[in-house]
Design a protein around this motif. Structure first.
Motif, PDB file in Angstrom:
ATOM      1  N   THR A   1       0.843  -1.191   0.000  1.00 20.57           N
ATOM      2  CA  THR A   1       0.000   0.000   0.000  1.00 20.57           C
ATOM      3  C   THR A   1       0.882   1.245   0.000  1.00 20.57           C
ATOM      4  OG1 THR A   1      -0.039  -0.039   2.403  1.00 20.57           O
ATOM      5  CG2 THR A   1      -1.871  -1.123   1.256  1.00 20.57           C
ATOM      6  N   SER A   2       0.281   2.399  -0.204  1.00 19.76           N
ATOM      7  CA  SER A   2       1.022   3.662  -0.140  1.00 19.76           C
ATOM      8  C   SER A   2       1.504   3.886   1.293  1.00 19.76           C
ATOM      9  CB  SER A   2       0.136   4.822  -0.585  1.00 19.76           C
ATOM     10  OG  SER A   2      -0.976   4.940   0.284  1.00 19.76           O
ATOM     11  N   PRO A   3       2.585   4.634   1.479  1.00 24.23           N
ATOM     12  CA  PRO A   3       3.059   4.906   2.830  1.00 24.23           C
ATOM     13  C   PRO A   3       1.989   5.530   3.720  1.00 24.23           C
ATOM     14  CG  PRO A   3       4.730   5.524   1.233  1.00 24.23           C
ATOM     15  CD  PRO A   3       3.500   5.190   0.446  1.00 24.23           C
ATOM     16  N   LEU A   4       1.181   6.424   3.155  1.00 24.16           N
ATOM     17  CA  LEU A   4       0.182   7.129   3.951  1.00 24.16           C
ATOM     18  C   LEU A   4      -1.205   6.950   3.347  1.00 24.16           C
ATOM     19  CD1 LEU A   4       2.251  10.381   4.539  1.00 24.16           C
ATOM     20  CD2 LEU A   4       1.890   8.511   6.153  1.00 24.16           C
ATOM     21  N   PRO A   5      -2.230   6.921   4.190  1.00 23.35           N
ATOM     22  CA  PRO A   5      -3.584   6.623   3.709  1.00 23.35           C
ATOM     23  C   PRO A   5      -4.232   7.818   3.009  1.00 23.35           C
ATOM     24  CG  PRO A   5      -3.638   7.101   6.049  1.00 23.35           C
ATOM     25  CD  PRO A   5      -2.189   7.111   5.654  1.00 23.35           C
ATOM     26  N   THR A   6      -5.148   7.533   2.132  1.00 22.42           N
ATOM     27  CA  THR A   6      -5.976   8.555   1.497  1.00 22.42           C
ATOM     28  C   THR A   6      -7.419   8.084   1.517  1.00 22.42           C
ATOM     29  OG1 THR A   6      -5.708   7.605  -0.708  1.00 22.42           O
ATOM     30  CG2 THR A   6      -4.123   9.293  -0.050  1.00 22.42           C
TER      31      THR A   6
ATOM     32  N   TYR B   1       6.564  10.709  15.498  1.00 21.60           N
ATOM     33  CA  TYR B   1       6.084   9.433  16.051  1.00 21.60           C
ATOM     34  C   TYR B   1       4.687   9.145  15.504  1.00 21.60           C
ATOM     35  CZ  TYR B   1       3.958   6.188  19.399  1.00 21.60           C
ATOM     36  OH  TYR B   1       3.281   5.131  19.976  1.00 21.60           O
ATOM     37  N   ALA B   2       3.799  10.169  15.510  1.00 20.76           N
ATOM     38  CA  ALA B   2       2.442  10.000  14.985  1.00 20.76           C
ATOM     39  C   ALA B   2       2.482   9.656  13.500  1.00 20.76           C
ATOM     40  CB  ALA B   2       1.630  11.268  15.204  1.00 20.76           C
ATOM     41  N   LEU B   3       3.399  10.277  12.761  1.00 26.11           N
ATOM     42  CA  LEU B   3       3.547   9.954  11.344  1.00 26.11           C
ATOM     43  C   LEU B   3       3.960   8.499  11.175  1.00 26.11           C
ATOM     44  CD1 LEU B   3       3.541  11.069   8.414  1.00 26.11           C
ATOM     45  CD2 LEU B   3       5.991  11.554   8.723  1.00 26.11           C
ATOM     46  N   GLY B   4       4.861   8.043  12.046  1.00 20.81           N
ATOM     47  CA  GLY B   4       5.274   6.648  11.995  1.00 20.81           C
ATOM     48  C   GLY B   4       4.128   5.696  12.290  1.00 20.81           C
ATOM     49  N   VAL B   5       3.313   6.020  13.313  1.00 20.61           N
ATOM     50  CA  VAL B   5       2.150   5.184  13.631  1.00 20.61           C
ATOM     51  C   VAL B   5       1.238   5.088  12.409  1.00 20.61           C
ATOM     52  CG1 VAL B   5       0.071   4.981  15.032  1.00 20.61           C
ATOM     53  CG2 VAL B   5       2.228   5.672  16.097  1.00 20.61           C
ATOM     54  N   THR B   6       0.997   6.220  11.764  1.00 20.46           N
ATOM     55  CA  THR B   6       0.144   6.252  10.573  1.00 20.46           C
ATOM     56  C   THR B   6       0.746   5.390   9.469  1.00 20.46           C
ATOM     57  OG1 THR B   6      -0.618   8.469  11.141  1.00 20.46           O
ATOM     58  CG2 THR B   6      -0.906   7.770   8.859  1.00 20.46           C
ATOM     59  N   TYR B   7       2.051   5.512   9.265  1.00 24.70           N
ATOM     60  CA  TYR B   7       2.745   4.692   8.269  1.00 24.70           C
ATOM     61  C   TYR B   7       2.584   3.212   8.595  1.00 24.70           C
ATOM     62  CZ  TYR B   7       6.526   2.825   5.373  1.00 24.70           C
ATOM     63  OH  TYR B   7       7.255   2.086   4.461  1.00 24.70           O
ATOM     64  N   GLY B   8       2.879   2.828   9.832  1.00 24.87           N
ATOM     65  CA  GLY B   8       2.820   1.416  10.220  1.00 24.87           C
ATOM     66  C   GLY B   8       1.427   0.835  10.096  1.00 24.87           C
ATOM     67  N   MET B   9       0.403   1.628  10.457  1.00 28.44           N
ATOM     68  CA  MET B   9      -0.966   1.128  10.354  1.00 28.44           C
ATOM     69  C   MET B   9      -1.403   0.949   8.908  1.00 28.44           C
ATOM     70  SD  MET B   9      -2.869   3.390  13.324  1.00 28.44           S
ATOM     71  CE  MET B   9      -4.472   2.642  12.971  1.00 28.44           C
TER      72      MET B   9
END
Length: 712
Positions: free
Chosen positions: A415-420, A690-698
């Motif tokens: 998937t993409s690194p970040l959600p849309t 850290y929040a960006l990382g959580v978003t990436y990991g999820m």
């Protein structure tokens, strides 16, 4: 108001003579230009045009019994009411052709007073009896005003004013006027009341605009209010006019359409002596009235957001030319007459997008004004150098980030690194992006949530908006503080389900767009944060180059390739290979991001494979992350990963090493083998990444249904 076509026909070949002979270099000069164009478009040219207020009675145009005319004959030895077939009182319709003849000058703050002109607009739905009183006042009150009496004493036709006053002192005549009005008006009405005067036995009855002494009296009456506001008795004197820069008679307490110069606003004008305000803020008499006439066009180019009024006033750079003035009038007329939801920025963009050669000369006065207390205002980011280019370029860049780069688009097996999501306009390509930015919605979606009714003078959303409109800069520190505030408040909000990953993705998209718009919109004085201001290098839709794909085909890890590519293409996280403050902070920031990525990945595993309602993401919220706790959180997250690794292998799963090894291995180097207690990274910086990382990991998972060993 003349349409743009009518305006051009009326003033073709002569407009240049009406325009200022100096460049628009200040707000007052811009207001004067607006006021001049509005005056030409409504009352025309002439000595008294700027003093009239034709729009004040637009609501009465072409309505029944909307004009009451008292007709008096002053041609004989004794003044008398008209005795011709029309009679002493005529009740008729107020029509467009009568506007310049009636010459109405409205007194906006009149209270129980009367208008500046002998023509007077009544209050709403007044009884015939009350209208009769207003008719009487044309003779008992207006001619006796101090300013009007001064004109009567100095003007060759001053006897006309004195005779009108004499009529007002004749009880029988006044009673007849009142009776005629009561008899002819058929019920409660809103109306303009005026006079027609005959001064020659063989002459016609003339309207106020045709009697110079009445116009002089109107001018004097209106000017008197410009020198006596806020308890000043006569704030006037010889000084250099702020507009023409010529020495002339000036007034000091003229009304300001933007409410900047106020007698009570002492914090903006410390030590202001209201009696000598003409020394501090000198405007020529005619110039002051022209500036006041700018209000309609100025209000058409403003909009409200975050509890403030945003002014976005277009003009052309340099000395106004006739052609530019025609174009500007069309823009202002359109803004004032069209009823739509577009901001002035969008209106200007729509007007000039087909004329790119003209746009380079277009500038905007930009500011935001927030009422602080009664008659006190706070002004944000005032500039004369706003450009359409600033918000439009940001809109283009944001759309590029979310639609054309690998950060928000999937590629290969992941998937993409970040959600849309299509339901969030800030996370997809949007044709309404310019509206989102200029209306303030762009920052309302990412900054800390506030009640606009309680917005204060330090609202960072307003500052950010004004800076984008004017080409100013936004401090990285402000963004991070706002982002983290919004994230943590939503973590605590029972109405928000789960981790606010879409919010974080939206914030990061905005951060990338601000950094990458070629406008230098981001700034920081902290060398450790300089890399955040650098544009990311997400060039393609996919993180996987041809070499990456070959590595994966040879047994490499798609998740590891994707993670490494995202880190190296994000300047705030990348390994720079140097030993300076920026590199050190990048290492610390990258550690926080990697921890978040592991927490997000493990949280996903717990939710989907362990069916847990409370996951590692819930256990370690953003607000719990500090430099003193980050090592302990990392140890617990890695420990939980090892537990799931052993558990899966006992159940027959076959994969080498540790689960999520591409993250765990880097965390050992980034955090576990270091002493984060000595880190200098600021808390907001640490928590956002850290929040960006959580978003990436999820959001990191295979695009296929089957999870391969390589992907674990």
């Amino acid at each position: 108001m003349l349409s743009p076509e009518e305006f051009r026909d009326e003033y073709e070949g002569q407009l240049a003579e009406e325009l200022p002979d100096a460049p628009v270099s200040s707000l007052r000069k811009l207001q004067y230009l607006y006021g001049k164009l509005y005056t030409l478009g409504t009352t025309g040219g002439g000595q008294y045009a700027s003093y009239l207020t034709p729009a004040a009675a637009n609501d009465l145009l072409d309505t029944d019994e909307s004009l009451i005319v008292i007709r008096v004959d002053l041609s004989g030895d004794q003044p008398r009411l008209a005795e011709d077939e029309t009679g002493p009182v005529q009740v008729t319709r107020y029509t467009k052709d009568l506007i310049p003849k009636v010459a109405h000058c409205y007194y906006q703050n009149r209270g129980s007073g009367i208008d500046h002109s002998i023509s007077h607009k009544s209050g709403k739905n007044k009884s015939p009896e009350r209208l009769g009183e207003y008719a009487k006042h044309r003779f008992t009150r207006w001619p006796t005003e101090d300013a009007v009496q001064e004109i009567a004493e100095s003007h060759n036709d001053g006897w006309i004013i004195e005779t009108l006053a004499a009529i007002g002192s004749t009880e029988a005549v006044v009673d007849k006027i009142k009776e005629q009005v009561r008899r002819q008006v058929g019920g409660d009405r809103t109306a303009i009341l005026t006079v027609q005067i005959k001064t020659e036995s063989d002459g016609d009855y003339r309207w106020p605009a045709e009697v110079d002494v009445l116009m002089r009296g109107m001018r004097a009456q209106r000017l008197s209010k410009l020198v006596s506001k806020n308890n000043a008795s006569n704030s006037a004197g010889q000084a250099v006019d702020l507009i023409t820069e010529h020495r002339t008679q000036t007034v000091g307490t003229a009304q300001d359409p933007l409410n900047y110069f106020l007698g009570k606003q002492v914090e903006k004008f410390p030590g202001l002596d209201i009696e000598n305000a003409w020394r501090t803020h000198p405007l020529s008499e005619d110039g002051a009235l022209t500036v006041m006439n700018a209000e309609t066009f100025i209000e058409a180019c403003t909009y409200r957001t975050f509890g403030a009024k945003v002014y976005y006033l277009p003009y052309f750079f340099g000395r106004p030319t006739a052609e530019h003035a025609f174009e500007l009038y069309e823009m202002l007329y359109t803004a004032a007459t069209e009823d739509d939801d577009k901001t002035p920025v969008e209106e200007a963009y729509e007007y000039f997008k087909e004329m790119p050669d003209e746009e380079h000369a277009l500038r905007f006065y930009v500011s935001a004004v927030m009422p602080h207390q009664t008659s006190r205002y706070d002004v944000f980011g005032e500039t004369m150098n706003g450009r359409l280019h600033y918000p439009q370029e940001l809109a283009v860049e944001h759309n590029r980030i979310v639609s054309d780069t690998a950060a928000f688009n999937s590629g290969g097996d992941r998937t993409s690194p970040l959600p849309t999501t299509e339901s969030w306009d800030i996370l997809v390509h949007s044709g309404a992006r310019l509206h989102s930015i200029t209306s303030g919605w762009y920052f309302a979606q990412t900054f800390a949530d506030r009640d606009d009714d309680d917005a204060d003078a330090d609202d960072p959303r307003i500052e950010a908006l004004v800076n984008v409109l004017s080409g100013g800069t936004i401090a990285v520190e402000t963004l991070l503080a706002e982002y983290v505030d919004r994230i943590t408040s939503e973590e605590d909000d029972d109405n928000v389900e789960g981790f606010p990953s879409l919010r974080v993705a939206a914030q990061f998209a905005q951060l990338c767009a601000l950094a990458g718009s070629d406008l230098d919109l981001l700034t920081t004085a902290d060398a450790g944060k300089q890399s955040i201001t650098v544009p990311p290098t997400y060039e393609e839709h996919t993180m996987q180059s041809a070499e990456d794909i070959q590595v994966i085909a040879d047994g490499g890890n798609a998740a590891a390739v994707k993670l490494e590519s995202f880190i190296e293409d994000t300047p705030a996280l990348a390994r720079n290979g140097t030993e300076d403050a920026a590199t050190t902070r990048n290492d610390e920031r990258r550690g926080a991001f990697l921890l978040g990525a592991l927490v997000g990945a493990v949280g996903n595993y717990q939710e989907y494979y362990e069916d847990r309602s409370t996951t590692l993401v819930d256990q370690f919220p953003v607000k719990s992350i500090t430099t003193t706790r980050i090592k302990k959180v990392t140890q617990e997250a890695v420990g939980k990963t090892l537990t799931y690794t052993r558990q899966d292998k006992k159940q027959g799963a076959s994969f080498p090493g540790t689960k999520f090894a591409h993250i765990v291995d880097q965390l050992r180097e980034s955090i576990l083998e270091r002493d984060p207690d000595e880190w200098e990274i600021e808390t907001d910086d640490l928590r956002f990444y850290y929040a960006l990382g959580v978003t990436y990991g999820m959001n990191d998972r295979p695009t296929a249904d089957t999870q391969t060993a390589e992907e674990n």
